[in-house]
Design a protein around this motif. Sequence first.
Motif, PDB file in Angstrom:
ATOM      1  N   ASP A 197       0.917  -1.167   0.013  1.00 34.21           N
ATOM      2  CA  ASP A 197       0.004  -0.037  -0.105  1.00 34.21           C
ATOM      3  C   ASP A 197       0.796   1.264   0.168  1.00 34.21           C
ATOM      4  O   ASP A 197       1.746   1.478   0.743  1.00 34.21           O
ATOM      5  CB  ASP A 197      -0.944   0.123   1.325  1.00 34.21           C
ATOM      6  N   ASP A 198       0.678   2.138  -0.859  1.00 34.52           N
ATOM      7  CA  ASP A 198       1.293   3.249  -1.098  1.00 34.52           C
ATOM      8  C   ASP A 198       2.793   3.662  -0.707  1.00 34.52           C
ATOM      9  O   ASP A 198       3.507   3.978   0.132  1.00 34.52           O
ATOM     10  CB  ASP A 198       0.736   4.246   0.153  1.00 34.52           C
ATOM     11  N   ALA A 199       3.364   2.486  -1.736  1.00 33.60           N
ATOM     12  CA  ALA A 199       4.881   2.556  -1.641  1.00 33.60           C
ATOM     13  C   ALA A 199       5.261   2.596  -3.128  1.00 33.60           C
ATOM     14  O   ALA A 199       5.837   1.561  -3.949  1.00 33.60           O
ATOM     15  CB  ALA A 199       5.202   1.036  -1.247  1.00 33.60           C
ATOM     16  N   PRO A 200       5.677   3.729  -3.455  1.00 33.08           N
ATOM     17  CA  PRO A 200       6.093   3.908  -4.961  1.00 33.08           C
ATOM     18  C   PRO A 200       7.627   3.805  -5.020  1.00 33.08           C
ATOM     19  O   PRO A 200       8.302   3.444  -6.042  1.00 33.08           O
ATOM     20  CB  PRO A 200       5.776   5.487  -5.298  1.00 33.08           C
ATOM     21  N   VAL A 340      11.246   4.107   3.406  1.00 34.07           N
ATOM     22  CA  VAL A 340      10.755   3.259   2.369  1.00 34.07           C
ATOM     23  C   VAL A 340      11.164   1.792   2.665  1.00 34.07           C
ATOM     24  O   VAL A 340      12.075   1.479   3.188  1.00 34.07           O
ATOM     25  CB  VAL A 340      11.223   3.709   1.074  1.00 34.07           C
ATOM     26  N   ARG A 366       8.118   1.804  -8.552  1.00 32.85           N
ATOM     27  CA  ARG A 366       7.035   1.036  -8.676  1.00 32.85           C
ATOM     28  C   ARG A 366       6.578   0.896 -10.263  1.00 32.85           C
ATOM     29  O   ARG A 366       6.577   1.620 -10.884  1.00 32.85           O
ATOM     30  CB  ARG A 366       6.088   1.510  -7.829  1.00 32.85           C
ATOM     31  N   GLU A 380       3.749   4.626 -13.732  1.00 31.01           N
ATOM     32  CA  GLU A 380       3.312   5.677 -13.841  1.00 31.01           C
ATOM     33  C   GLU A 380       3.817   7.077 -13.815  1.00 31.01           C
ATOM     34  O   GLU A 380       4.971   7.110 -13.170  1.00 31.01           O
ATOM     35  CB  GLU A 380       2.031   5.808 -12.646  1.00 31.01           C
ATOM     36  N   ASP A 383       4.700   8.264 -10.490  1.00 30.35           N
ATOM     37  CA  ASP A 383       5.765   7.655  -9.937  1.00 30.35           C
ATOM     38  C   ASP A 383       7.177   7.953 -10.204  1.00 30.35           C
ATOM     39  O   ASP A 383       8.211   7.952  -9.779  1.00 30.35           O
ATOM     40  CB  ASP A 383       5.506   6.026  -9.909  1.00 30.35           C
ATOM     41  N   ARG A 386       8.160  11.031  -8.859  1.00 33.55           N
ATOM     42  CA  ARG A 386       8.748  10.839  -7.412  1.00 33.55           C
ATOM     43  C   ARG A 386       9.913  10.021  -7.144  1.00 33.55           C
ATOM     44  O   ARG A 386      10.660  10.426  -6.361  1.00 33.55           O
ATOM     45  CB  ARG A 386       7.479   9.681  -6.606  1.00 33.55           C
TER      46      ARG A 386
END
Length: 400
Positions: A197-200, A340, A366, A380, A383, A386
């Motif tokens: 969950d939510d880990a780019p 992270v 990711r 994406e 990402d 990021r």
Amino acid sequence: MSGTQTLLDEIAGVGADPARGGYSRHVFDHAETQLREWFTERATGAGLEVETDRNGNLWAWWGTPGPDAVVTGSHLDSVPGGGAFDGPLGVASALAAVRALRERGVTPARPLAVVVFAEEEGGRFGVPCLGSRLLTGAIDPDKARRLRDPDGVTLAEAAAGAGLDPARLGPDPERLGRIGRFVELHVEQGRALADLDDAPIAVGSTVIAHGRWRFSFAGQGNHAGATLLADRRDPMLPAAAVVAAARRVAATVPQARATVGRLVPRPGGTNVIASTVDLWLDARVPGEGVHPMVAEIAEAARAAAEDEGCTVTVTEESSSGDVTFDPALRDELGALLGGVPELPTGAGHDAAILAGHVPSAMLYVRNPTGISHAPEEFAEAADVERGGAALRTVLERLCR
């Protein structure tokens, strides 16, 4: 030049493969040469000084080259029909990060360089991470010079055609000694981050042991219609047995991977019994299990060749043991990026070659498809940016 995605968009048409899909960009070919020119132009435009080392690796320097440099980068070549992100993401992110730091008026206290390593995928000459292996002395230069591509061109000939002196290929301790720390950003080649969950972004922990072996079978070429089955010595049969044995043997070894992704029969006619068949085995196992697994597969190859009246020669083309990235650097990056995740990987990287010589680290971005080395590889745009921001943060800290 703005963000990482903008840079990736600039090279989106270079080396597109209409037959396989994706991209085919191999060291010193037309597509990879175009990408080298693009990198040189963009790096120069960002105020960096670009040079090519004796092994064909590109270096773009911010500050006078010297010891304790912070180095980042990746590669621009691809596997046949590879994705858009494997390699170029790390190079584009590095260029974008340096440009952003310069625009903010940051002055690094130590030299910073962006590197593009040559032939990371081994897509032309068969040995992965060839540029970093030559740099560090992990491959014999004479062996490297004799490597041939599918058209029979040697690395020495290709290097000369690219303006390098083939006699100078090999270890470069002075250049290696300049690297204080190395950080490589890469698209994740798997779906571990996509399943969190939510880990780019993640930092790398380990790379498992891996290698490549060539199995060369020889039999008797003949007519497909005129030669009775009992009279054949068909090397395709023991080659097929190796494909099956690789899966069967690897299934008995925990966390093992064994893959035959390339098989070349000669002469290659539809109505011709092959005279020779070469295939390449990619084998990966954590710990000390790679060579025993390959030995078992090779024994199956010899038995199958004997049954068909053929011969087989097994040649190790490359091999690397388990790699653990520098724990202090890994922990520093993880804390700097807000804790992270840490990821192990079965994919090889230039950072893993350098890790035996200098403190090295990986950052992963990711990949929602979990697919790599194929056109469906993806990240994406959010990402991608990021990842670029994470690399920028890391470089600013390391260069203080």
